[in-house]
Each structure stands twice: as structure tokens, then as C-alpha cells.
Design a protein around this motif. Structure first.
Motif, PDB file in Angstrom:
ATOM      1  N   ALA A 131       0.856  -1.186   0.000  1.00  0.00           N
ATOM      2  CA  ALA A 131       0.000   0.000   0.000  1.00  0.00           C
ATOM      3  C   ALA A 131       0.890   1.233   0.000  1.00  0.00           C
ATOM      4  O   ALA A 131       1.945   1.250   0.641  1.00  0.00           O
ATOM      5  CB  ALA A 131      -0.908  -0.001   1.222  1.00  0.00           C
ATOM      6  N   HIS A 132       0.466   2.229  -0.735  1.00  0.00           N
ATOM      7  CA  HIS A 132       1.194   3.493  -0.714  1.00  0.00           C
ATOM      8  C   HIS A 132       0.227   4.643  -0.984  1.00  0.00           C
ATOM      9  O   HIS A 132      -0.847   4.449  -1.534  1.00  0.00           O
ATOM     10  CB  HIS A 132       2.355   3.503  -1.717  1.00  0.00           C
ATOM     11  N   VAL A 133       0.643   5.811  -0.562  1.00  0.00           N
ATOM     12  CA  VAL A 133      -0.097   7.043  -0.806  1.00  0.00           C
ATOM     13  C   VAL A 133       0.659   7.804  -1.878  1.00  0.00           C
ATOM     14  O   VAL A 133       1.873   7.986  -1.787  1.00  0.00           O
ATOM     15  CB  VAL A 133      -0.212   7.893   0.477  1.00  0.00           C
ATOM     16  N   GLU A 134      -0.055   8.209  -2.909  1.00  0.00           N
ATOM     17  CA  GLU A 134       0.554   8.963  -3.985  1.00  0.00           C
ATOM     18  C   GLU A 134      -0.239  10.249  -4.177  1.00  0.00           C
ATOM     19  O   GLU A 134      -1.463  10.236  -4.279  1.00  0.00           O
ATOM     20  CB  GLU A 134       0.544   8.147  -5.275  1.00  0.00           C
ATOM     21  N   TYR A 135       0.469  11.352  -4.199  1.00  0.00           N
ATOM     22  CA  TYR A 135      -0.161  12.653  -4.366  1.00  0.00           C
ATOM     23  C   TYR A 135      -0.122  13.037  -5.840  1.00  0.00           C
ATOM     24  O   TYR A 135       0.940  13.041  -6.452  1.00  0.00           O
ATOM     25  CB  TYR A 135       0.565  13.701  -3.523  1.00  0.00           C
ATOM     26  N   VAL A 136      -1.267  13.338  -6.395  1.00  0.00           N
ATOM     27  CA  VAL A 136      -1.349  13.725  -7.806  1.00  0.00           C
ATOM     28  C   VAL A 136      -2.078  15.068  -7.900  1.00  0.00           C
ATOM     29  O   VAL A 136      -2.990  15.356  -7.121  1.00  0.00           O
ATOM     30  CB  VAL A 136      -2.078  12.657  -8.657  1.00  0.00           C
ATOM     31  N   PRO A 137      -1.664  15.899  -8.851  1.00  0.00           N
ATOM     32  CA  PRO A 137      -2.351  17.184  -9.002  1.00  0.00           C
ATOM     33  C   PRO A 137      -3.831  16.985  -9.341  1.00  0.00           C
ATOM     34  O   PRO A 137      -4.197  16.050 -10.043  1.00  0.00           O
ATOM     35  CB  PRO A 137      -1.616  17.833 -10.173  1.00  0.00           C
ATOM     36  N   LEU A 138      -4.656  17.875  -8.835  1.00  0.00           N
ATOM     37  CA  LEU A 138      -6.090  17.830  -9.114  1.00  0.00           C
ATOM     38  C   LEU A 138      -6.441  18.595 -10.383  1.00  0.00           C
ATOM     39  O   LEU A 138      -7.507  18.419 -10.938  1.00  0.00           O
ATOM     40  CB  LEU A 138      -6.868  18.411  -7.937  1.00  0.00           C
ATOM     41  N   GLY A 139      -5.548  19.466 -10.795  1.00  0.00           N
ATOM     42  CA  GLY A 139      -5.799  20.313 -11.960  1.00  0.00           C
ATOM     43  C   GLY A 139      -6.043  21.743 -11.528  1.00  0.00           C
ATOM     44  O   GLY A 139      -5.221  22.614 -11.706  1.00  0.00           O
ATOM     45  N   ILE A 140      -7.185  21.971 -10.920  1.00  0.00           N
ATOM     46  CA  ILE A 140      -7.529  23.295 -10.396  1.00  0.00           C
ATOM     47  C   ILE A 140      -8.064  23.114  -8.985  1.00  0.00           C
ATOM     48  O   ILE A 140      -8.919  22.267  -8.747  1.00  0.00           O
ATOM     49  CB  ILE A 140      -8.596  23.986 -11.256  1.00  0.00           C
ATOM     50  N   VAL A 141      -7.537  23.904  -8.061  1.00  0.00           N
ATOM     51  CA  VAL A 141      -8.086  23.924  -6.709  1.00  0.00           C
ATOM     52  C   VAL A 141      -8.718  25.286  -6.479  1.00  0.00           C
ATOM     53  O   VAL A 141      -8.295  26.290  -7.049  1.00  0.00           O
ATOM     54  CB  VAL A 141      -7.018  23.599  -5.631  1.00  0.00           C
ATOM     55  N   SER A 142      -9.748  25.311  -5.650  1.00  0.00           N
ATOM     56  CA  SER A 142     -10.515  26.537  -5.428  1.00  0.00           C
ATOM     57  C   SER A 142     -10.666  26.831  -3.938  1.00  0.00           C
ATOM     58  O   SER A 142     -11.722  26.596  -3.353  1.00  0.00           O
ATOM     59  CB  SER A 142     -11.903  26.415  -6.069  1.00  0.00           C
ATOM     60  N   PRO A 143      -9.633  27.348  -3.308  1.00  0.00           N
ATOM     61  CA  PRO A 143      -9.754  27.694  -1.887  1.00  0.00           C
ATOM     62  C   PRO A 143     -10.599  28.963  -1.690  1.00  0.00           C
ATOM     63  O   PRO A 143     -10.669  29.815  -2.571  1.00  0.00           O
ATOM     64  CB  PRO A 143      -8.307  27.943  -1.460  1.00  0.00           C
ATOM     65  N   ILE A 144     -11.237  29.025  -0.543  1.00  0.00           N
ATOM     66  CA  ILE A 144     -11.999  30.213  -0.164  1.00  0.00           C
ATOM     67  C   ILE A 144     -11.330  30.804   1.070  1.00  0.00           C
ATOM     68  O   ILE A 144     -11.221  30.147   2.094  1.00  0.00           O
ATOM     69  CB  ILE A 144     -13.475  29.870   0.114  1.00  0.00           C
ATOM     70  N   ALA A 145     -10.851  32.036   0.935  1.00  0.00           N
ATOM     71  CA  ALA A 145     -10.078  32.677   2.000  1.00  0.00           C
ATOM     72  C   ALA A 145     -10.941  33.661   2.783  1.00  0.00           C
ATOM     73  O   ALA A 145     -11.630  34.492   2.183  1.00  0.00           O
ATOM     74  CB  ALA A 145      -8.874  33.402   1.409  1.00  0.00           C
ATOM     75  N   PRO A 146     -10.910  33.594   4.119  1.00  0.00           N
ATOM     76  CA  PRO A 146     -11.662  34.553   4.933  1.00  0.00           C
ATOM     77  C   PRO A 146     -10.975  35.929   4.946  1.00  0.00           C
ATOM     78  O   PRO A 146      -9.890  36.102   4.419  1.00  0.00           O
ATOM     79  CB  PRO A 146     -11.661  33.912   6.320  1.00  0.00           C
ATOM     80  N   TRP A 147     -11.601  36.865   5.597  1.00  0.00           N
ATOM     81  CA  TRP A 147     -11.167  38.261   5.564  1.00  0.00           C
ATOM     82  C   TRP A 147     -10.091  38.621   6.571  1.00  0.00           C
ATOM     83  O   TRP A 147      -9.365  39.587   6.383  1.00  0.00           O
ATOM     84  CB  TRP A 147     -12.365  39.176   5.823  1.00  0.00           C
ATOM     85  N   ASN A 148      -9.959  37.883   7.671  1.00  0.00           N
ATOM     86  CA  ASN A 148      -9.201  38.381   8.813  1.00  0.00           C
ATOM     87  C   ASN A 148      -7.691  38.473   8.598  1.00  0.00           C
ATOM     88  O   ASN A 148      -7.029  39.290   9.219  1.00  0.00           O
ATOM     89  CB  ASN A 148      -9.527  37.581  10.069  1.00  0.00           C
ATOM     90  N   TYR A 149      -7.128  37.654   7.751  1.00  0.00           N
ATOM     91  CA  TYR A 149      -5.714  37.743   7.388  1.00  0.00           C
ATOM     92  C   TYR A 149      -5.637  37.653   5.863  1.00  0.00           C
ATOM     93  O   TYR A 149      -5.300  36.611   5.314  1.00  0.00           O
ATOM     94  CB  TYR A 149      -4.893  36.636   8.059  1.00  0.00           C
ATOM     95  N   PRO A 150      -5.963  38.733   5.178  1.00  0.00           N
ATOM     96  CA  PRO A 150      -6.149  38.664   3.730  1.00  0.00           C
ATOM     97  C   PRO A 150      -4.915  38.204   2.959  1.00  0.00           C
ATOM     98  O   PRO A 150      -5.035  37.440   2.002  1.00  0.00           O
ATOM     99  CB  PRO A 150      -6.562  40.076   3.331  1.00  0.00           C
ATOM    100  N   PHE A 151      -3.732  38.622   3.359  1.00  0.00           N
ATOM    101  CA  PHE A 151      -2.525  38.212   2.645  1.00  0.00           C
ATOM    102  C   PHE A 151      -2.189  36.760   2.939  1.00  0.00           C
ATOM    103  O   PHE A 151      -2.043  35.946   2.025  1.00  0.00           O
ATOM    104  CB  PHE A 151      -1.358  39.129   3.042  1.00  0.00           C
ATOM    105  N   HIS A 152      -2.089  36.422   4.196  1.00  0.00           N
ATOM    106  CA  HIS A 152      -1.703  35.050   4.571  1.00  0.00           C
ATOM    107  C   HIS A 152      -2.734  34.023   4.123  1.00  0.00           C
ATOM    108  O   HIS A 152      -2.388  32.998   3.543  1.00  0.00           O
ATOM    109  CB  HIS A 152      -1.479  34.942   6.079  1.00  0.00           C
ATOM    110  N   ASN A 153      -3.998  34.275   4.383  1.00  0.00           N
ATOM    111  CA  ASN A 153      -5.032  33.300   4.025  1.00  0.00           C
ATOM    112  C   ASN A 153      -5.119  33.086   2.517  1.00  0.00           C
ATOM    113  O   ASN A 153      -5.423  31.989   2.055  1.00  0.00           O
ATOM    114  CB  ASN A 153      -6.393  33.730   4.566  1.00  0.00           C
ATOM    115  N   PHE A 154      -4.851  34.102   1.749  1.00  0.00           N
ATOM    116  CA  PHE A 154      -4.896  34.003   0.301  1.00  0.00           C
ATOM    117  C   PHE A 154      -3.640  33.299  -0.233  1.00  0.00           C
ATOM    118  O   PHE A 154      -3.721  32.328  -0.975  1.00  0.00           O
ATOM    119  CB  PHE A 154      -5.028  35.411  -0.282  1.00  0.00           C
ATOM    120  N   PHE A 155      -2.468  33.765   0.182  1.00  0.00           N
ATOM    121  CA  PHE A 155      -1.205  33.189  -0.295  1.00  0.00           C
ATOM    122  C   PHE A 155      -1.013  31.754   0.157  1.00  0.00           C
ATOM    123  O   PHE A 155      -0.455  30.937  -0.577  1.00  0.00           O
ATOM    124  CB  PHE A 155      -0.027  34.029   0.201  1.00  0.00           C
TER     125      PHE A 155
END
Length: 145
Positions: free
Chosen positions: A57-81
Motif C-alpha cells: 500500500a502506498h499514498v501517492e499525491y497527484v495534481p487535481l488540476g484546479i483547486v478553489s480555496p476560499i479565504a476569509p477576511w481576517n488575514y487577507p494576505f496570509h489566508n490568500f497566499f
């Protein structure tokens, strides 16, 4: 200083909080991902237990293509980056939705990311920003990209 000023102006936090809570934590995230990201993304093997000793058994990480994070307001730079750094390191494009309260600063931060991508020979369109109210975020996560 400019990032702190923009973050402070858009979120209302003091400049020192923008420096310590946003810029320094984001710089550490970048340092950590640069140092360890490739290692963390390598396939890793897992034990199967005595009854499955004939299996692997193994875990393999593969790209999803596009990810869509939603960032809150309280730390706009850090949460976004934060999500963009991880998403691009993992081989994905990122379409990030920011809070309607930080739409102004997110455009500035998007230009920083896109310029960094250009400087390093990548397509600046790997990172896009969506602004708007909750309905915009709901539409983004409900639609297959």
C-alpha cells in the motif's frame, strides 16, 4: 512594508499585526514549502498488517488540476497566499475566492503572485482571483473546473 500597508488598510489591523501575522507567517510557509514540499509530495508506503502481508500500500499525491480555496477576511494576505503556495507546489492551478471585505487587497496580492510566476518562467494565469459574496464561492465549489 507595502504588503503590510495594504493588509492593514483592507482589514483594519495594525501594521505590526500585518507584519507578524501575515508577512512573516507567509514567508515561513514559503521557506517550508521550498525546503520540504518535494519530499512531502513523494509517494510513501504504508504497512498493510499481518493478514495482508502479500499486498503493498502506498499514498501517492497527484495534481487535481484546479483547486478553489476560499479565504476569509481576517488575514487577507496570509489566508490568500497560503493556499496558492500549496496549490501551485502540488502542481495545480488555483482559482481563489476571497472575502467580499478584502476584494481590494486581493487584486494587489494577485498581481504579486502573477509577477512571481512570470519571473520564474511560469504562466501567470496559474493563479486567478474571484471576488464577490457567498454566492460566488458557492458557485465556484459547485461547478466542476
Amino acid at each position: 512594508r507595502d504588503i503590510c500597508r495594504v493588509s492593514s488598510r483592507d482589514s483594519g489591523k495594525p501594521m505590526v499585526d500585518a507584519l507578524l501575522g501575515e508577512v512573516m507567517t507567509t514567508a515561513e510557509k514559503i521557506r517550508c514549502i521550498v525546503q520540504w514540499g518535494e519530499l512531502w509530495l513523494q509517494p510513501s508506503y504504508r504497512p498493510t498488517g499481518p493478514l495482508m502481508m502479500h499486498k503493498t500500500a502506498h499514498v501517492e499525491y497527484v495534481p487535481l488540476g484546479i483547486v478553489s480555496p476560499i479565504a476569509p477576511w481576517n488575514y487577507p494576505f496570509h489566508n490568500f497566499f497560503n493556499h496558492i503556495i500549496s496549490g501551485i507546489m502540488a502542481g495545480n492551478a488555483v482559482v481563489g475566492k476571497v472575502s467580499e471585505h478584502t476584494s481590494w487587497s486581493s487584486q494587489y496580492y494577485t498581481r504579486i503572485i502573477q509577477q512571481a510566476l512570470i519571473v520564474h518562467g511560469h504562466d501567470p494565469n496559474l493563479c486567478q482571483t474571484v471576488t464577490g459574496f457567498g454566492e460566488a464561492g458557492a458557485a465556484l465549489v459547485q461547478e466542476p473546473l
